[in-house]
Enzyme design. Structure first.
Site, mmCIF file in Angstrom:
data_model
loop_
_atom_site.group_PDB
_atom_site.id
_atom_site.type_symbol
_atom_site.label_atom_id
_atom_site.label_comp_id
_atom_site.label_asym_id
_atom_site.label_seq_id
_atom_site.Cartn_x
_atom_site.Cartn_y
_atom_site.Cartn_z
ATOM 1 N N GLY A 1 0.874 -1.183 0.000
ATOM 2 C CA GLY A 1 0.000 0.000 0.000
ATOM 3 C C GLY A 1 0.903 1.222 0.000
ATOM 4 O O GLY A 1 1.862 1.275 0.787
ATOM 5 N N LYS A 2 0.596 2.172 -0.868
ATOM 6 C CA LYS A 2 1.498 3.321 -0.987
ATOM 7 C C LYS A 2 1.651 4.078 0.333
ATOM 8 O O LYS A 2 2.744 4.486 0.716
ATOM 9 C CB LYS A 2 1.009 4.265 -2.083
ATOM 10 N N ASN B 1 3.774 1.980 2.764
ATOM 11 C CA ASN B 1 5.185 1.938 2.345
ATOM 12 C C ASN B 1 5.880 3.256 2.709
ATOM 13 O O ASN B 1 7.023 3.271 3.178
ATOM 14 C CB ASN B 1 5.290 1.727 0.824
ATOM 15 N N ASN C 1 6.182 10.983 -10.790
ATOM 16 C CA ASN C 1 7.061 10.253 -11.711
ATOM 17 C C ASN C 1 6.877 10.815 -13.116
ATOM 18 O O ASN C 1 6.108 11.771 -13.332
ATOM 19 C CB ASN C 1 6.832 8.734 -11.613
ATOM 20 N N THR D 1 10.630 11.955 -10.377
ATOM 21 C CA THR D 1 11.479 10.763 -10.344
ATOM 22 C C THR D 1 11.445 10.130 -11.731
ATOM 23 O O THR D 1 10.375 9.914 -12.300
ATOM 24 C CB THR D 1 10.997 9.765 -9.266
ATOM 25 N N ASP E 1 7.786 5.059 -3.191
ATOM 26 C CA ASP E 1 7.300 5.293 -1.821
ATOM 27 C C ASP E 1 8.479 5.460 -0.847
ATOM 28 O O ASP E 1 8.450 6.318 0.037
ATOM 29 C CB ASP E 1 6.419 4.116 -1.367
ATOM 30 N N GLY F 1 9.130 -7.480 -2.624
ATOM 31 C CA GLY F 1 8.292 -6.885 -1.567
ATOM 32 C C GLY F 1 8.591 -5.410 -1.422
ATOM 33 O O GLY F 1 9.752 -4.992 -1.465
ATOM 34 N N SER G 1 12.790 -4.455 1.838
ATOM 35 C CA SER G 1 14.177 -3.987 1.785
ATOM 36 C C SER G 1 14.292 -2.466 1.873
ATOM 37 O O SER G 1 15.294 -1.895 1.447
ATOM 38 C CB SER G 1 14.850 -4.509 0.523
#
Ligand code: RIB
Length: 305
Positions: free
Chosen positions: A43-44, A47, A186, A221, A255, A290, A294
């Site tokens: 989920g943004k 995250n 983005n 980005t 995120d 995921g 990380s």
């Protein structure tokens, strides 16, 4: 040097990410076998909250969860990560789920989201005032109802800086957009917002369009190319190159970038340094399957912590 932890409020979505790693992404109507299944937190909003917390923020997360197994698992995870969860809401709808395919060929993904409980994330002005108390920065994205986002942008206390990441993209009123302190988008979101066929730093139209929005800071980005950035008064658009890595799963890289950038700015770093640190964090976040798995911890990427 001890830095006071900035208070970061993240308002947004929670999803359980159901991921299948496949040799290549299936085309419409195609079935690809020999995949590997993973169930991960996503989920943004979530995250970004985890990224802000791991970057060193004192992070409050406001989200809406279903009263189901996924909802219980996500809440327990947020508490283990140390997020302030006191304002998390529950809904009659099921917790959000994202079905994600990730290609082992090139780490690209395709994502379908069933928003469920995220669609019930609403509030009134009074509740928002309580939630916003003592916050330095607010981060929001677009996986919650448009009305809630516009309400927040229009009525958030003026002293709080708003970081807005309009993903997935939908149009929002210019009046609401003008309340934003930093817009993080983005390449495709930039093309939509600025009505351009291609985003290029040498295109005078881009700087004209960015300046006309009257937002203090804008970051675009650009994936492997890195980031374009602009601050009010700049005559040129800056460019910071990306870090070269061998990605495994790019889900949630944006995120991670948003969470880190917000904490770095809130600690008083300038935009250029903040982008460099956030780029590094995002490049590490794509090394494993995921979205949250990380996201690096502050101690791993910031000297002197
Ligand atoms: O930005 C990545 C996120 O988008 C995933 O974690 C998935 O849940 C979708 O919301």
């Amino acid at each position: 040097m001890t830095i006071k932890k900035p208070n970061i409020l993240v308002i947004g979505s929670s999803n359980m990410d159901l991921i299948i790693e496949v040799p290549k992404l299936p085309k419409p109507g195609e079935t690809i076998g020999s995949g590997t299944f993973f169930k991960k937190y996503g989920g943004k909003g979530a995250n970004q909250a985890i990224a802000a917390q791991r970057a060193g923020g004192k992070t409050t997360f406001v989200t809406s969860l279903g009263q189901d197994q996924h909802g219980h698992e996500l809440l327990a995870h947020y508490q283990r990560e140390g997020l302030d969860t006191q304002f998390i809401k529950t809904s009659e709808k099921p917790t959000g789920v994202a079905l994600i395919n990730v290609s082992t060929e090139n780490a690209q993904n395709s994502i379908a989201v069933a928003s469920g409980a995220n669609l019930d994330l609403t509030w009134d002005r009074y509740e928002m005032a309580t939630i916003c108390e003592n916050q330095d920065y607010i981060i929001i994205q677009n996986e919650i109802p448009l009305n809630s986002i516009e309400e927040l942008l229009k009525n958030a206390p003026k002293q709080i800086k708003i970081v807005y990441n309009p993903a997935p993209f939908f149009n929002i009123s210019i009046e609401a957009l003008r309340k934003v302190y930093i817009l993080i988008i983005n390449e495709s979101e930039a093309e939509e917002i600025f009505k351009l066929d291609k985003v290029s730093t040498s295109d005078p139209e881009l700087i004209k369009q960015i300046s006309s929005l009257d937002i203090p800071k804008v970051v675009i980005t650009m994936g492997a190319i890195g980031c374009y950035y602009w601050e009010k008064g700049d005559e040129k658009i800056g460019h910071i190159k990306g870090n070269k890595v061998n990605p495994k799963d790019t889900t949630g890289a944006g995120d991670t970038f948003c969470g880190y950038l917000t904490v770095c700015l809130a600690e008083g770093r300038d935009l250029e340094e903040s982008i460099k640190i956030s780029n590094l964090a995002a490049s590490i976040s794509i090394l494993k399957i995921g979205a949250q798995e990380s996201i690096p911890f502050r101690k791993d990427i910031l000297e002197n912590n």
